[in-house]
Design a protein around this motif. Structure first.
Motif, PDB file in Angstrom:
ATOM      1  N   THR A  52       0.799  -1.083  -0.012  1.00 45.47           N
ATOM      2  CA  THR A  52       0.026  -0.057   0.032  1.00 45.47           C
ATOM      3  C   THR A  52       0.884   1.259  -0.057  1.00 45.47           C
ATOM      4  O   THR A  52       1.973   1.136   0.293  1.00 45.47           O
ATOM      5  CB  THR A  52      -0.878  -0.100   1.353  1.00 45.47           C
ATOM      6  OG1 THR A  52      -0.190  -0.231   2.402  1.00 45.47           O
ATOM      7  CG2 THR A  52      -1.950  -0.902   1.022  1.00 45.47           C
ATOM      8  N   ILE A  53       0.048   2.378  -0.394  1.00 47.55           N
ATOM      9  CA  ILE A  53       0.968   3.662  -0.612  1.00 47.55           C
ATOM     10  C   ILE A  53       1.484   4.082   0.941  1.00 47.55           C
ATOM     11  O   ILE A  53       0.527   3.624   2.029  1.00 47.55           O
ATOM     12  CB  ILE A  53       0.106   4.781  -1.215  1.00 47.55           C
ATOM     13  CG1 ILE A  53      -1.020   5.098  -0.524  1.00 47.55           C
ATOM     14  CG2 ILE A  53      -0.136   4.438  -2.732  1.00 47.55           C
ATOM     15  CD1 ILE A  53      -1.910   6.157  -1.116  1.00 47.55           C
ATOM     16  N   ASN A  54       2.333   5.005   1.185  1.00 49.91           N
ATOM     17  CA  ASN A  54       2.457   5.566   2.484  1.00 49.91           C
ATOM     18  C   ASN A  54       2.306   7.025   2.274  1.00 49.91           C
ATOM     19  O   ASN A  54       2.028   7.562   1.101  1.00 49.91           O
ATOM     20  CB  ASN A  54       4.317   5.476   2.588  1.00 49.91           C
ATOM     21  CG  ASN A  54       4.587   3.959   2.712  1.00 49.91           C
ATOM     22  OD1 ASN A  54       3.843   2.930   3.480  1.00 49.91           O
ATOM     23  ND2 ASN A  54       5.554   3.590   2.223  1.00 49.91           N
ATOM     24  N   ARG A  86      -6.257   8.316   3.552  1.00 49.99           N
ATOM     25  CA  ARG A  86      -6.524   8.387   2.131  1.00 49.99           C
ATOM     26  C   ARG A  86      -7.528   9.368   1.825  1.00 49.99           C
ATOM     27  O   ARG A  86      -7.541   9.838   0.808  1.00 49.99           O
ATOM     28  CB  ARG A  86      -6.854   6.989   1.372  1.00 49.99           C
ATOM     29  CG  ARG A  86      -8.256   6.451   2.174  1.00 49.99           C
ATOM     30  CD  ARG A  86      -8.556   5.048   1.575  1.00 49.99           C
ATOM     31  NE  ARG A  86      -9.484   4.263   2.278  1.00 49.99           N
ATOM     32  CZ  ARG A  86     -10.701   3.678   1.800  1.00 49.99           C
ATOM     33  NH1 ARG A  86     -10.653   3.857   0.187  1.00 49.99           N
ATOM     34  NH2 ARG A  86     -11.603   3.227   2.372  1.00 49.99           N
ATOM     35  N   LYS A 327       0.046   0.452  -4.411  1.00 50.40           N
ATOM     36  CA  LYS A 327       0.934   1.584  -5.136  1.00 50.40           C
ATOM     37  C   LYS A 327       1.194   1.343  -6.473  1.00 50.40           C
ATOM     38  O   LYS A 327       0.837   0.419  -6.950  1.00 50.40           O
ATOM     39  CB  LYS A 327       2.522   0.916  -4.440  1.00 50.40           C
ATOM     40  CG  LYS A 327       2.821   1.154  -2.972  1.00 50.40           C
ATOM     41  CD  LYS A 327       4.057   0.724  -2.742  1.00 50.40           C
ATOM     42  CE  LYS A 327       4.424   0.924  -1.218  1.00 50.40           C
ATOM     43  NZ  LYS A 327       5.958   0.445  -0.837  1.00 50.40           N
ATOM     44  N   GLU A 328       0.958   2.537  -7.075  1.00 48.65           N
ATOM     45  CA  GLU A 328       1.363   2.829  -8.594  1.00 48.65           C
ATOM     46  C   GLU A 328       0.339   2.350  -9.319  1.00 48.65           C
ATOM     47  O   GLU A 328       0.328   2.993 -10.443  1.00 48.65           O
ATOM     48  CB  GLU A 328       2.764   1.866  -9.087  1.00 48.65           C
ATOM     49  CG  GLU A 328       3.774   2.269  -8.058  1.00 48.65           C
ATOM     50  CD  GLU A 328       4.563   3.696  -8.215  1.00 48.65           C
ATOM     51  OE1 GLU A 328       4.036   4.216  -9.313  1.00 48.65           O
ATOM     52  OE2 GLU A 328       5.265   3.770  -7.252  1.00 48.65           O
ATOM     53  N   GLN A 333      -4.023   6.135  -6.322  1.00 47.38           N
ATOM     54  CA  GLN A 333      -2.554   6.453  -6.343  1.00 47.38           C
ATOM     55  C   GLN A 333      -2.342   7.609  -7.240  1.00 47.38           C
ATOM     56  O   GLN A 333      -1.542   8.715  -6.807  1.00 47.38           O
ATOM     57  CB  GLN A 333      -1.549   5.475  -6.723  1.00 47.38           C
ATOM     58  CG  GLN A 333      -0.065   5.701  -6.774  1.00 47.38           C
ATOM     59  CD  GLN A 333       0.426   6.234  -5.393  1.00 47.38           C
ATOM     60  OE1 GLN A 333      -0.311   6.346  -4.380  1.00 47.38           O
ATOM     61  NE2 GLN A 333       1.684   6.428  -5.311  1.00 47.38           N
ATOM     62  N   TYR A 336      -3.770  10.798  -5.684  1.00 50.54           N
ATOM     63  CA  TYR A 336      -3.191  10.996  -4.656  1.00 50.54           C
ATOM     64  C   TYR A 336      -1.851  11.969  -4.938  1.00 50.54           C
ATOM     65  O   TYR A 336      -1.505  13.032  -4.431  1.00 50.54           O
ATOM     66  CB  TYR A 336      -2.611   9.857  -3.902  1.00 50.54           C
ATOM     67  CG  TYR A 336      -1.712   9.929  -2.728  1.00 50.54           C
ATOM     68  CD1 TYR A 336      -2.465  10.704  -1.309  1.00 50.54           C
ATOM     69  CD2 TYR A 336      -0.283   9.888  -2.716  1.00 50.54           C
ATOM     70  CE1 TYR A 336      -1.620  10.852  -0.337  1.00 50.54           C
ATOM     71  CE2 TYR A 336       0.340  10.297  -1.566  1.00 50.54           C
ATOM     72  CZ  TYR A 336      -0.384  10.640  -0.375  1.00 50.54           C
ATOM     73  OH  TYR A 336       0.348  10.974   0.507  1.00 50.54           O
ATOM     74  N   GLN A 337      -1.051  11.370  -5.946  1.00 48.02           N
ATOM     75  CA  GLN A 337       0.074  12.195  -6.444  1.00 48.02           C
ATOM     76  C   GLN A 337      -0.229  13.735  -7.073  1.00 48.02           C
ATOM     77  O   GLN A 337       0.391  14.659  -6.605  1.00 48.02           O
ATOM     78  CB  GLN A 337       0.798  11.443  -7.251  1.00 48.02           C
ATOM     79  CG  GLN A 337       1.494   9.778  -6.941  1.00 48.02           C
ATOM     80  CD  GLN A 337       2.026   9.093  -7.974  1.00 48.02           C
ATOM     81  OE1 GLN A 337       2.291   9.563  -9.168  1.00 48.02           O
ATOM     82  NE2 GLN A 337       2.196   7.823  -7.450  1.00 48.02           N
ATOM     83  N   LYS A 344       6.094   9.799  -5.939  1.00 48.56           N
ATOM     84  CA  LYS A 344       5.608   8.496  -5.952  1.00 48.56           C
ATOM     85  C   LYS A 344       6.208   7.746  -4.739  1.00 48.56           C
ATOM     86  O   LYS A 344       7.168   7.871  -4.338  1.00 48.56           O
ATOM     87  CB  LYS A 344       5.949   7.593  -7.084  1.00 48.56           C
ATOM     88  CG  LYS A 344       5.306   8.260  -8.319  1.00 48.56           C
ATOM     89  CD  LYS A 344       5.594   7.337  -9.493  1.00 48.56           C
ATOM     90  CE  LYS A 344       4.986   7.663 -10.875  1.00 48.56           C
ATOM     91  NZ  LYS A 344       5.329   6.843 -11.911  1.00 48.56           N
ATOM     92  N   ALA A 345       5.117   6.944  -4.121  1.00 41.30           N
ATOM     93  CA  ALA A 345       5.658   6.118  -2.681  1.00 41.30           C
ATOM     94  C   ALA A 345       6.852   5.018  -3.238  1.00 41.30           C
ATOM     95  O   ALA A 345       6.770   4.589  -4.446  1.00 41.30           O
ATOM     96  CB  ALA A 345       4.451   5.364  -2.274  1.00 41.30           C
TER      97      ALA A 345
END
Length: 346
Positions: A52-54, A86, A327-328, A333, A336-337, A344-345
């Motif tokens: 998962t993203i951080n 999130r 992620k990605e 994501q 989010y970015q 990117k995470a």
């Protein structure tokens, strides 16, 4: 009959026969299937959590998010917090309180997941709180804090919070929608009003430790309806600790022993302001009535999973939250970015 071998107590046959005497074969199979399902969901959860993203945390004088964490709940806490972060326009500061059992590996996992997190060690909290207790002659709350790790929530969250409001959440919470009370405009209006308003998720039944009549006599008000401390948004004030010491000094009669810190908390919030329950879609337990993994998540904003529903916590995270935190490779994501303007995470 005397020639038949007597099974030893350590044998598998003896153990199985003892279990089957206590429950029907059908219930035994159901229990085993449930335990197996929990293991499957848990293994998948741990693998998914790593992918998962951080989050990069930001500074804020408005709100701090506070969680009490142990070695056995750290992975749930990370998933719970990611399900919340999130949705946030501001990645609010995070105070993660170590109950004394977190390892170096646990702390590294938390720091990787939430860059900028403030991990408050048990050694630090014990030292600073005891100095505070001694300075203000707060003997009862000092002893109460030592009795059970959960009692740290009553003292430590407020003591180490440096913002106007604190959001207290348990590690077995999942957020499926953006909480309305964390909208920037709502929160800032709340702070500006100086109304000392607080919000809590409603329990499925009364969970007060003390008797209702005693609490209402002391506070002079009707008690909050089925207060549960799993999710609480409250104004920060060290008077809470002094109030708790006063209530403990009264030695009120108890009809429950495991919710005393939560009961005192609700008494304080109710006596100093308006303590309101969140809507029913902030659910405090698992699906008792449905008894099914399937659920209409459009109706559900937040869910609090009790100890007997941990397999559902893992299942729900894997199916309903993980796809939006991968992620990605998800639109979550991407946006989010784009919105946050962050790299990117890794």
């Amino acid at each position: 009959r005397n020639l038949l071998p007597i099974p030893r107590k350590s044998s598998i046959l003896y153990t199985l026969r003892g279990k089957l005497n206590k429950m029907s074969i059908k219930n035994y199979i159901i229990t085993k299937k449930a335990n197996l399902a929990r293991r499957v969901h848990t293994i998948a959860y741990k693998k998914n959590l790593e992918k998962t993203i951080n989050f990069d945390l930001e500074e804020s004088s408005d709100l701090t998010i506070s969680v009490l964490c142990s070695n056995t709940t750290v992975e749930m806490a990370i998933g719970a917090l990611k399900s919340l972060y999130r949705f946030l326009d501001i990645s609010y500061p995070l105070n993660l309180h170590d109950d004394g059992s977190l390892t170096a590996v646990n702390k590294k996992e938390i720091q990787d997941a939430f860059r900028g997190v403030n991990i408050i060690s048990r050694e630090k909290s014990d030292k600073e709180l005891e100095q505070f207790f001694d300075r203000h002659n707060l003997r009862d709350i000092k002893e109460f804090r030592k009795k059970n790790n959960v009692n740290l929530k009553l003292t430590d969250f407020t003591f180490f919070c440096k913002s106007s409001y604190c959001l207290q959440i348990d590690s077995d919470i999942l957020f499926f929608k953006k909480p309305y009370f964390l909208e920037q405009e709502f929160l800032r209006d709340l702070i500006a009003s100086r109304a000392q308003s607080s919000f809590y998720n409603i329990d499925r039944g009364p969970a007060n430790c003390y008797y209702e009549n005693d609490m209402e006599r002391i506070t002079g008000k009707s008690m909050p309806y089925q207060f549960n401390g799993g999710v609480v948004l409250f104004p920060v004030n060290l008077d809470l600790i002094k109030y708790a010491d006063h209530i403990l000094s009264l030695a009120l009669k108890k009809h429950k022993v495991w919710t005393e810190e939560q009961t005192i908390f609700s008494m304080y919030l109710n006596s100093t302001g308006i303590c309101s329950g969140l809507e029913n879609n902030f659910d405090v337990s698992f699906r008792l009535l449905e008894k099914s993994l399937n659920y209409n998540y459009n109706l559900l904003s937040t869910q609090h999973y009790c100890a007997w529903a941990r397999n559902l916590f893992y299942y729900d995270f894997n199916k309903k939250i993980y796809p939006f935190l991968k992620k990605e490779d998800t639109f979550q994501q991407y946006f989010y970015q784009k919105i946050k303007g962050k790299p990117k995470a890794k």
